[in-house]
Design a protein around this motif. Structure first.
Motif, mmCIF file in Angstrom:
data_model
loop_
_atom_site.group_PDB
_atom_site.id
_atom_site.type_symbol
_atom_site.label_atom_id
_atom_site.label_comp_id
_atom_site.label_asym_id
_atom_site.label_seq_id
_atom_site.Cartn_x
_atom_site.Cartn_y
_atom_site.Cartn_z
ATOM 1 N N GLY A 174 31.385 -10.599 42.267
ATOM 2 C CA GLY A 174 30.799 -10.992 40.983
ATOM 3 C C GLY A 174 31.069 -9.915 39.943
ATOM 4 N N ASP A 175 30.850 -8.683 40.334
ATOM 5 C CA ASP A 175 31.096 -7.551 39.441
ATOM 6 C C ASP A 175 32.579 -7.474 39.057
ATOM 7 O OD1 ASP A 175 30.087 -5.021 38.207
ATOM 8 O OD2 ASP A 175 31.582 -4.163 39.567
ATOM 9 N N ALA A 176 33.459 -7.788 40.005
ATOM 10 C CA ALA A 176 34.904 -7.777 39.712
ATOM 11 C C ALA A 176 35.223 -8.798 38.607
ATOM 12 C CB ALA A 176 35.694 -8.095 40.981
ATOM 13 N N VAL A 177 34.603 -9.976 38.692
ATOM 14 C CA VAL A 177 34.848 -11.002 37.670
ATOM 15 C C VAL A 177 34.374 -10.499 36.300
ATOM 16 C CG1 VAL A 177 34.299 -13.355 36.920
ATOM 17 C CG2 VAL A 177 34.681 -12.896 39.342
ATOM 18 N N LEU A 178 33.243 -9.826 36.302
ATOM 19 C CA LEU A 178 32.703 -9.292 35.031
ATOM 20 C C LEU A 178 33.705 -8.381 34.324
ATOM 21 C CD1 LEU A 178 29.006 -8.074 35.210
ATOM 22 C CD2 LEU A 178 29.990 -9.973 33.928
ATOM 23 N N LYS A 179 34.437 -7.619 35.105
ATOM 24 C CA LYS A 179 35.403 -6.678 34.529
ATOM 25 C C LYS A 179 36.523 -7.406 33.776
ATOM 26 C CE LYS A 179 33.439 -3.026 36.360
ATOM 27 N NZ LYS A 179 32.063 -2.960 35.886
ATOM 28 N N CYS A 180 36.667 -8.694 34.019
ATOM 29 C CA CYS A 180 37.740 -9.463 33.364
ATOM 30 C C CYS A 180 37.241 -10.173 32.104
ATOM 31 C CB CYS A 180 38.300 -10.514 34.319
ATOM 32 S SG CYS A 180 38.927 -9.815 35.837
ATOM 33 N N GLU A 181 35.989 -9.978 31.799
ATOM 34 C CA GLU A 181 35.351 -10.749 30.720
ATOM 35 C C GLU A 181 36.203 -10.857 29.450
ATOM 36 O OE1 GLU A 181 31.497 -9.292 29.556
ATOM 37 O OE2 GLU A 181 31.122 -11.086 28.315
ATOM 38 N N LYS A 182 36.702 -9.731 28.993
ATOM 39 C CA LYS A 182 37.456 -9.738 27.716
ATOM 40 C C LYS A 182 38.779 -10.478 27.815
ATOM 41 C CE LYS A 182 35.947 -5.313 25.929
ATOM 42 N NZ LYS A 182 36.266 -4.032 26.550
ATOM 43 N N HIS A 183 39.262 -10.661 29.020
ATOM 44 C CA HIS A 183 40.618 -11.207 29.164
ATOM 45 C C HIS A 183 40.648 -12.693 29.488
ATOM 46 C CE1 HIS A 183 42.003 -7.120 28.995
ATOM 47 N NE2 HIS A 183 41.085 -6.804 29.898
ATOM 48 N N ILE A 184 39.518 -13.238 29.935
ATOM 49 C CA ILE A 184 39.523 -14.657 30.325
ATOM 50 C C ILE A 184 39.491 -15.522 29.068
ATOM 51 C CG2 ILE A 184 38.199 -16.459 31.512
ATOM 52 C CD1 ILE A 184 37.532 -14.276 33.625
#
Ligand code: G1P
Length: 272
Positions: free
Chosen positions: A110-120
């Protein structure tokens, strides 16, 4: 259209020790190619245009594998080695579509997905866990087709042995047919007598970008990590539609030492 894929790669790889003590498991060769190349090829064949790798400072050599190319250049300049030239071309092709973000402490999927927030960018994206290799049939492609039909989120699934349910995220389901089912609930690594079915989550997901908001609200779960499974559960509870895709390919476990050894043998049997 699903155009972006994200791949969490910041895990410590403890199930693969000693091989992972200094080397990322995703670069370990399986029948002569790094695990990660199989995953990239699956994405490309499924029409993915950008892949985000979530790495950590400790796993910087994943980035170097694709970007540090002095050796290739030197050798290619000296002699015309066709094989090396082709390998270099492949790496350069991959380079064009991969992007790196950092997750320096391994706090879960879940935390890994958060790190992509700006790019999705789009309403839905694909996530692949590289511990799970699926060969012979492109699982991501199957899932994108199902997503296009159902206009829903999708999770790859397979039937597992009852004794192994505490190793997986497990699904509660209805309306099962040969290839898919509606997901009613998900639970991360339940005890044997608490699993809602024998259908497990395998590491391929088509998720809605709104899951990011949910991840921010959930608390750490099993193993004190922030699990994507818990954010999925919160979305399902709110009425978000999720389907399980019973994939047709062959599953290979590349996340444990014994599974890894077997994966190499299985892949070597597949005709090209
Ligand atoms: C992760 C997920 C789990 C899923 C599994 C598939 O677990 O949390 O729900 O079933 O991948 O491989 P992990 O392998 O990180 O323990």
């Amino acid at each position: 259209m699903i155009k972006q894929a994200i791949i969490p790669l910041a895990g410590l790889g403890t199930r693969m020790l000693p091989l992972t003590s200094i080397f990322p498991k995703e670069l370990l060769p399986i029948n002569g190619r790094p695990n990660l190349e199989y995953i990239i090829e699956e994405c490309l064949a499924a029409g993915i245009k950008q892949i985000i790798f979530i790495i950590s400072k400790k796993k910087k050599n994943i980035k170097e594998y694709f970007f540090k190319d002095q050796l290739y250049k030197k050798i290619i300049k000296k002699k015309k080695d066709k094989r090396i030239l082709n390998e270099y071309k492949k790496i350069r092709k991959y380079r064009k579509i991969i992007k790196f973000v950092f997750q320096n402490s391994p706090k879960g999927t879940g935390d890994a997905v958060l790190k992509c927030e700006k790019h999705i960018k789009d309403k839905y994206f694909l996530m692949l866990l590289p511990d799970d290799l699926i060969i012979k049939k492109n699982c991501s492609k199957e899932m994108i087709n199902l997503h296009n039909k159902k206009k829903s989120s999708i999770i790859a699934s397979m039937k597992v042995n009852r004794n192994s349910v505490s190793r997986w995220g497990m699904l509660s389901l209805k309306n099962k047919n040969k290839n898919n089912f509606k997901i009613l609930d998900v639970v991360e690594k339940p005890k044997i007598n608490e699993s809602p079915s024998n259908y497990a989550i395998i590491g391929r997901y088509i998720l809605p970008s709104k899951i990011i908001k949910k991840i921010k609200k959930i608390k750490p779960g099993h193993g004190n990590e922030i699990h994507i499974t818990d954010a999925i559960k919160a979305l399902i509870d709110e009425g978000e539609s999720f389907y399980g895709n019973i994939f047709k390919g062959k599953y290979l476990d590349c996340g444990t030492l014994s599974g890894y050894i077997n994966s190499g043998l299985e892949i070597s049997k597949v005709k090209k």
